[in-house]
Design a protein around this motif. Structure first.
Motif, short mmCIF file in Angstrom:
data_model
loop_
_atom_site.label_atom_id
_atom_site.label_comp_id
_atom_site.label_asym_id
_atom_site.label_seq_id
_atom_site.Cartn_x
_atom_site.Cartn_y
_atom_site.Cartn_z
N GLU A 124 0.83 -1.21 0.00
CA GLU A 124 0.00 0.00 0.00
C GLU A 124 0.86 1.26 0.00
N LEU A 125 1.89 1.29 0.84
CA LEU A 125 2.76 2.46 0.92
C LEU A 125 3.41 2.77 -0.42
N VAL A 126 3.92 1.75 -1.09
CA VAL A 126 4.58 1.96 -2.38
C VAL A 126 3.58 2.48 -3.41
N ALA A 127 2.42 1.85 -3.52
CA ALA A 127 1.43 2.27 -4.52
C ALA A 127 1.01 3.73 -4.31
N LYS A 128 0.72 4.10 -3.08
CA LYS A 128 0.27 5.47 -2.83
C LYS A 128 1.41 6.47 -2.97
N SER A 129 2.61 6.08 -2.60
CA SER A 129 3.77 6.98 -2.73
C SER A 129 4.13 7.22 -4.19
N GLN A 130 4.04 6.18 -5.00
CA GLN A 130 4.35 6.33 -6.42
C GLN A 130 3.38 7.28 -7.11
N ALA A 131 2.18 7.41 -6.59
CA ALA A 131 1.17 8.28 -7.18
C ALA A 131 1.30 9.74 -6.75
N GLU A 132 2.20 10.02 -5.83
CA GLU A 132 2.33 11.38 -5.32
C GLU A 132 3.04 12.30 -6.31
N GLU A 133 2.59 13.56 -6.30
CA GLU A 133 3.27 14.61 -7.06
C GLU A 133 4.69 14.74 -6.52
N GLY A 134 5.66 14.80 -7.40
CA GLY A 134 7.05 14.96 -6.98
C GLY A 134 7.79 13.65 -6.80
N ASN A 135 7.08 12.51 -6.86
CA ASN A 135 7.77 11.23 -6.78
C ASN A 135 8.23 10.82 -8.16
N ILE A 136 9.48 10.39 -8.25
CA ILE A 136 10.05 9.91 -9.50
C ILE A 136 10.08 8.38 -9.50
N SER A 137 10.43 7.80 -8.37
CA SER A 137 10.47 6.34 -8.22
C SER A 137 10.39 6.00 -6.74
N TYR A 138 9.70 4.90 -6.43
CA TYR A 138 9.56 4.46 -5.05
C TYR A 138 9.40 2.95 -5.08
N THR A 139 10.40 2.23 -4.57
CA THR A 139 10.35 0.77 -4.61
C THR A 139 10.70 0.18 -3.24
N SER A 140 10.17 -0.99 -2.99
CA SER A 140 10.54 -1.78 -1.82
C SER A 140 11.37 -2.95 -2.32
N ASN A 141 12.51 -3.18 -1.67
CA ASN A 141 13.46 -4.19 -2.14
C ASN A 141 13.84 -5.12 -1.00
N GLN A 142 14.07 -6.38 -1.33
CA GLN A 142 14.44 -7.39 -0.34
C GLN A 142 15.82 -7.93 -0.67
N SER A 143 16.64 -8.10 0.36
CA SER A 143 17.98 -8.65 0.20
C SER A 143 17.91 -10.07 -0.38
N ILE A 144 18.82 -10.37 -1.26
CA ILE A 144 18.92 -11.71 -1.81
C ILE A 144 19.46 -12.68 -0.76
N SER A 145 20.34 -12.20 0.10
CA SER A 145 21.00 -13.09 1.06
C SER A 145 20.29 -13.22 2.40
N ASP A 146 19.36 -12.30 2.72
CA ASP A 146 18.68 -12.35 4.02
C ASP A 146 17.27 -11.78 3.84
N GLU A 147 16.28 -12.64 3.88
CA GLU A 147 14.90 -12.22 3.62
C GLU A 147 14.39 -11.19 4.62
N ARG A 148 15.04 -11.03 5.74
CA ARG A 148 14.62 -10.06 6.75
C ARG A 148 15.05 -8.63 6.40
N VAL A 149 16.02 -8.48 5.51
CA VAL A 149 16.56 -7.16 5.18
C VAL A 149 15.81 -6.58 3.98
N HIS A 150 15.22 -5.42 4.22
CA HIS A 150 14.46 -4.71 3.18
C HIS A 150 14.99 -3.28 3.06
N CYS A 151 14.77 -2.69 1.90
CA CYS A 151 15.23 -1.33 1.68
C CYS A 151 14.27 -0.61 0.73
N PHE A 152 13.77 0.52 1.17
CA PHE A 152 13.05 1.39 0.25
C PHE A 152 14.10 2.19 -0.51
#
Length: 96
Positions: free
Chosen positions: A24-52
């Motif tokens: 939900e956060l990504v979808a709504k953030s991507q629709a905001e004025e002034g946003n160029i890109s907004y992604t959620s990413n997961q580490s390949i080596s550790d499923e617990r590590v995420h990065c916007f």
């Protein structure tokens, strides 16, 4: 343009709920004025590590984003799932 990385380590038992909220956060953030890109990413080596990884037009766009209903509602919920403190860094591109 300002680029943001926000790295989080999520408690293993919270990963499914984390993904639900970030969808939900990504979808709504991507629709905001002034946003160029907004992604959620997961580490390949550790499923617990995420990065916007976010690209914003300027600081005003970030300030507006941080004040949105979805950001104000979702970010505290995500914070409860962190297994370590979040690391947030802002960048500007080096031009050569």
């Amino acid at each position: 343009m300002i680029k943001i990385t926000a790295r989080q380590v999520i408690k293993k038992e919270c990963i499914a709920k984390y993904r639900e909220l970030t969808r939900e956060l990504v979808a709504k953030s991507q629709a905001e004025e002034g946003n160029i890109s907004y992604t959620s990413n997961q580490s390949i080596s550790d499923e617990r590590v995420h990065c916007f990884i976010e690209y914003w037009k300027d600081q005003a766009a970030i300030d507006t984003h941080n004040a949105t209903e979805h950001f104000q509602r979702i970010i505290p919920q995500l914070g409860e799932m962190f297994d370590e403190p979040e690391i947030v860094d802002l960048y500007t591109e080096v031009e050569f």
